[in-house]
Design a protein around this motif. Structure first.
Motif, PDB file in Angstrom:
ATOM      1  N   ASP A   1       0.755  -1.171  -0.206  1.00  0.00           N
ATOM      2  CA  ASP A   1       0.059  -0.031  -0.001  1.00  0.00           C
ATOM      3  C   ASP A   1       0.845   1.316  -0.017  1.00  0.00           C
ATOM      4  O   ASP A   1       2.116   1.007  -0.414  1.00  0.00           O
ATOM      5  CB  ASP A   1      -1.005  -0.171   1.392  1.00  0.00           C
ATOM      6  CG  ASP A   1      -0.174  -0.198   2.551  1.00  0.00           C
ATOM      7  OD1 ASP A   1       0.885   0.006   2.614  1.00  0.00           O
ATOM      8  OD2 ASP A   1      -0.947  -0.384   3.390  1.00  0.00           O
ATOM      9  N   ALA A   2       0.283   2.425   0.552  1.00  0.00           N
ATOM     10  CA  ALA A   2       1.082   3.709   0.361  1.00  0.00           C
ATOM     11  C   ALA A   2       2.488   3.547   1.288  1.00  0.00           C
ATOM     12  O   ALA A   2       3.493   4.230   0.881  1.00  0.00           O
ATOM     13  CB  ALA A   2       0.247   4.657   1.129  1.00  0.00           C
ATOM     14  N   GLY A   3       2.175   2.966   2.300  1.00  0.00           N
ATOM     15  CA  GLY A   3       3.772   2.749   3.120  1.00  0.00           C
ATOM     16  C   GLY A   3       4.663   1.983   2.428  1.00  0.00           C
ATOM     17  O   GLY A   3       5.991   2.645   2.249  1.00  0.00           O
ATOM     18  N   PHE A   4       4.405   0.998   1.494  1.00  0.00           N
ATOM     19  CA  PHE A   4       5.440   0.597   0.659  1.00  0.00           C
ATOM     20  C   PHE A   4       5.905   1.455  -0.328  1.00  0.00           C
ATOM     21  O   PHE A   4       7.182   1.575  -0.813  1.00  0.00           O
ATOM     22  CB  PHE A   4       5.036  -0.752   0.104  1.00  0.00           C
ATOM     23  CG  PHE A   4       5.668  -1.508  -1.106  1.00  0.00           C
ATOM     24  CD1 PHE A   4       6.662  -2.299  -0.660  1.00  0.00           C
ATOM     25  CD2 PHE A   4       5.342  -1.111  -2.493  1.00  0.00           C
ATOM     26  CE1 PHE A   4       7.454  -2.714  -1.568  1.00  0.00           C
ATOM     27  CE2 PHE A   4       6.176  -1.915  -3.189  1.00  0.00           C
ATOM     28  CZ  PHE A   4       7.161  -2.576  -3.050  1.00  0.00           C
ATOM     29  N   ILE A   5       4.967   2.158  -1.163  1.00  0.00           N
ATOM     30  CA  ILE A   5       5.540   3.268  -1.922  1.00  0.00           C
ATOM     31  C   ILE A   5       6.259   4.257  -1.583  1.00  0.00           C
ATOM     32  O   ILE A   5       7.197   4.234  -2.102  1.00  0.00           O
ATOM     33  CB  ILE A   5       4.035   3.592  -2.722  1.00  0.00           C
ATOM     34  CG1 ILE A   5       3.331   2.548  -3.357  1.00  0.00           C
ATOM     35  CG2 ILE A   5       4.494   4.485  -3.743  1.00  0.00           C
ATOM     36  CD1 ILE A   5       4.082   1.657  -4.475  1.00  0.00           C
ATOM     37  N   THR A   6       6.028   4.453  -0.230  1.00  0.00           N
ATOM     38  CA  THR A   6       6.907   5.549   0.298  1.00  0.00           C
ATOM     39  C   THR A   6       8.201   5.271   0.674  1.00  0.00           C
ATOM     40  O   THR A   6       9.139   5.754   0.384  1.00  0.00           O
ATOM     41  CB  THR A   6       6.211   6.068   1.298  1.00  0.00           C
ATOM     42  OG1 THR A   6       4.853   6.698   1.360  1.00  0.00           O
ATOM     43  CG2 THR A   6       7.008   7.029   2.433  1.00  0.00           C
ATOM     44  N   ALA A   7       8.315   3.988   0.988  1.00  0.00           N
ATOM     45  CA  ALA A   7       9.488   3.495   1.267  1.00  0.00           C
ATOM     46  C   ALA A   7      10.657   3.006   0.432  1.00  0.00           C
ATOM     47  O   ALA A   7      11.778   3.258   0.220  1.00  0.00           O
ATOM     48  CB  ALA A   7       9.327   2.263   2.273  1.00  0.00           C
ATOM     49  N   ILE A   8      10.147   2.716  -0.949  1.00  0.00           N
ATOM     50  CA  ILE A   8      10.705   2.449  -2.082  1.00  0.00           C
ATOM     51  C   ILE A   8      11.011   3.513  -2.981  1.00  0.00           C
ATOM     52  O   ILE A   8      11.968   3.354  -3.640  1.00  0.00           O
ATOM     53  CB  ILE A   8      10.122   1.329  -2.898  1.00  0.00           C
ATOM     54  CG1 ILE A   8       8.869   1.808  -3.696  1.00  0.00           C
ATOM     55  CG2 ILE A   8       9.876   0.082  -1.987  1.00  0.00           C
ATOM     56  CD1 ILE A   8       8.491   0.875  -4.580  1.00  0.00           C
ATOM     57  N   THR A   9      10.678   4.829  -2.815  1.00  0.00           N
ATOM     58  CA  THR A   9      10.651   5.849  -3.503  1.00  0.00           C
ATOM     59  C   THR A   9      12.085   6.288  -3.647  1.00  0.00           C
ATOM     60  O   THR A   9      12.685   6.461  -4.808  1.00  0.00           O
ATOM     61  CB  THR A   9       9.831   6.693  -3.129  1.00  0.00           C
ATOM     62  OG1 THR A   9       8.324   6.770  -3.135  1.00  0.00           O
ATOM     63  CG2 THR A   9       9.941   8.241  -4.121  1.00  0.00           C
ATOM     64  N   PRO A  10      12.895   6.530  -2.736  1.00  0.00           N
ATOM     65  CA  PRO A  10      14.191   6.939  -2.657  1.00  0.00           C
ATOM     66  C   PRO A  10      15.197   5.940  -2.902  1.00  0.00           C
ATOM     67  O   PRO A  10      16.336   5.993  -3.265  1.00  0.00           O
ATOM     68  CB  PRO A  10      14.598   7.675  -1.332  1.00  0.00           C
ATOM     69  CG  PRO A  10      13.742   6.930  -0.375  1.00  0.00           C
ATOM     70  CD  PRO A  10      12.564   6.483  -1.122  1.00  0.00           C
ATOM     71  N   ALA A  11      14.942   4.726  -3.117  1.00  0.00           N
ATOM     72  CA  ALA A  11      15.617   3.409  -3.186  1.00  0.00           C
ATOM     73  C   ALA A  11      16.122   3.437  -4.303  1.00  0.00           C
ATOM     74  O   ALA A  11      15.438   3.681  -5.572  1.00  0.00           O
ATOM     75  CB  ALA A  11      15.207   2.179  -2.516  1.00  0.00           C
ATOM     76  N   ASN A  12      17.536   2.765  -4.533  1.00  0.00           N
ATOM     77  CA  ASN A  12      18.215   2.514  -6.042  1.00  0.00           C
ATOM     78  C   ASN A  12      18.386   1.052  -5.993  1.00  0.00           C
ATOM     79  O   ASN A  12      19.060   0.568  -7.035  1.00  0.00           O
ATOM     80  CB  ASN A  12      19.273   3.300  -6.374  1.00  0.00           C
ATOM     81  CG  ASN A  12      20.200   3.506  -5.284  1.00  0.00           C
ATOM     82  OD1 ASN A  12      20.529   2.617  -4.556  1.00  0.00           O
ATOM     83  ND2 ASN A  12      21.032   4.794  -5.091  1.00  0.00           N
TER      84      ASN A  12
END
Length: 326
Positions: free
Chosen positions: A187-198
């Motif tokens: 959900d939104a928490g997952f999308i938030t967590a992966i946004t800055p990752a490479n």
């Protein structure tokens, strides 16, 4: 004839310190075949040298799975502290909004006075929200929010990207690794967590429910532009693999099609270390699971992977009536 089963281990055993080399750590079954469709292994695990950091710093790694309870937070704590013990500066971000647990596993729950929410509200500075581990001063913890607290409506991926940029430009220097402990679900928490990752580390267990979720998460990570995805298979039991009651590590790898970062054996010491707030990698003498986490951290540093190999299944015992064809 029974079909061959698989067991996951290092391509070449690590060189252990002299204090440990005389003690048998793991009895491995006989190798009979190595799969050909695997990427070459570049590094050799050695404990008498520091691993060579590959890639540009800071390395921003999200640890995720999709399914809850497979060991994401345990992996974050042990891999993060292993990186710190190798001499790298690490900031671990607990991105589980409202249900944080990373501070408990690290034994830092009584020292978290400020979180990212207070930083965004202007109530404190970023350095005040960072909790430095007293055992390894190059390891720091940053929590997004306090337990059961409500987040601002505007908090999302952009806010986490701002936080990562602030860590890169802080006066004391950018960390070598920023590790993000991702919440369960997509959900939104997952999308938030992966946004800055490479890059991403996908944690799974050898059961069909975890594998279905892991396959779904892999697709979402690739859609978000994260191509460097490696896998850790947790809670591996060789006795159940031999008895054909559990999928092997090679089975899991072939189903998901990901590079293998580590295979963590089932270990009762995990529960003890969690309750004490003392990660496995700090145990003396080390446990098998602790050694496996250290080796996974080594491969993460050098952007390497491990190889799953085939072993022969133990022959089944024949009873008295087998003489008569029973």
């Amino acid at each position: 004839m029974a079909s061959p089963r698989v067991f996951s281990t290092c391509h070449q055993p690590p060189l252990l310190p002299s204090s440990l080399s005389s003690k048998p750590l793991l009895t491995l079954p006989r190798f009979v075949k190595s799969p050909s469709r695997r990427s070459p292994i570049r590094s050799v695990l050695q404990f008498n040298r520091k691993p060579q950091l590959a890639g540009e710093t800071p390395r921003i790694v999200v640890i995720t799975s999709g399914k809850g309870g497979v060991g994401k937070t345990t992996t974050t704590a042990n891999v993060g502290l292993s990186l710190a013990r190798y001499g790298f500066s690490v900031v671990a971000i607990d991105a589980d909004l409202g249900l944080r647990n990373l501070d408990l596993l690290l034994g830092l729950e009584n020292r978290v006075n400020y979180t990212v929410v207070e930083v965004l509200n202007g109530d404190c500075r970023l350095d005040q929200a960072l909790v430095r581990d007293k055992r390894w001063s190059n390891f720091e913890l940053l929590c997004i929010s306090k337990p059961r607290s409500k987040l601002p409506m505007g908090f999302g991926g952009k806010a986490l990207e701002w936080l990562v940029d602030a860590l890169k430009t802080r006066p004391e220097g950018s960390p070598d690794f920023i590790i993000i402990d991702c919440p369960a679900g997509i959900d939104a928490g997952f999308i938030t967590a992966i946004t800055p990752a490479n890059e991403a580390v996908l944690v799974t267990t050898p059961d069909i429910t975890a594998l279905r979720d892991a396959d779904r998460v892999t697709g979402l990570l690739e859609c978000d532009g994260i191509r460097d995805i490696k896998m850790i298979v947790n809670r591996v039991r060789t006795d159940m693999i031999r008895g054909e009651d559990m999928m092997s590590v090679l089975d899991v790898q072939e189903m998901l099609g990901l590079s293998l970062l580590g295979a963590i054996p089932e270990d009762s010491e995990v529960i003890r270390s969690t309750n004490r707030g003392f990660p496995l990698v700090l145990n003396k003498p080390p446990t098998l699971a602790g050694l496996a986490f250290e080796q996974a951290a080594w491969r993460l540093v050098e952007q390497d992977s491990m190889k799953a190999v085939m072993v022969e299944e133990e022959p089944k015992k024949r009873g008295f009536f087998s003489f008569f064809g029973g």
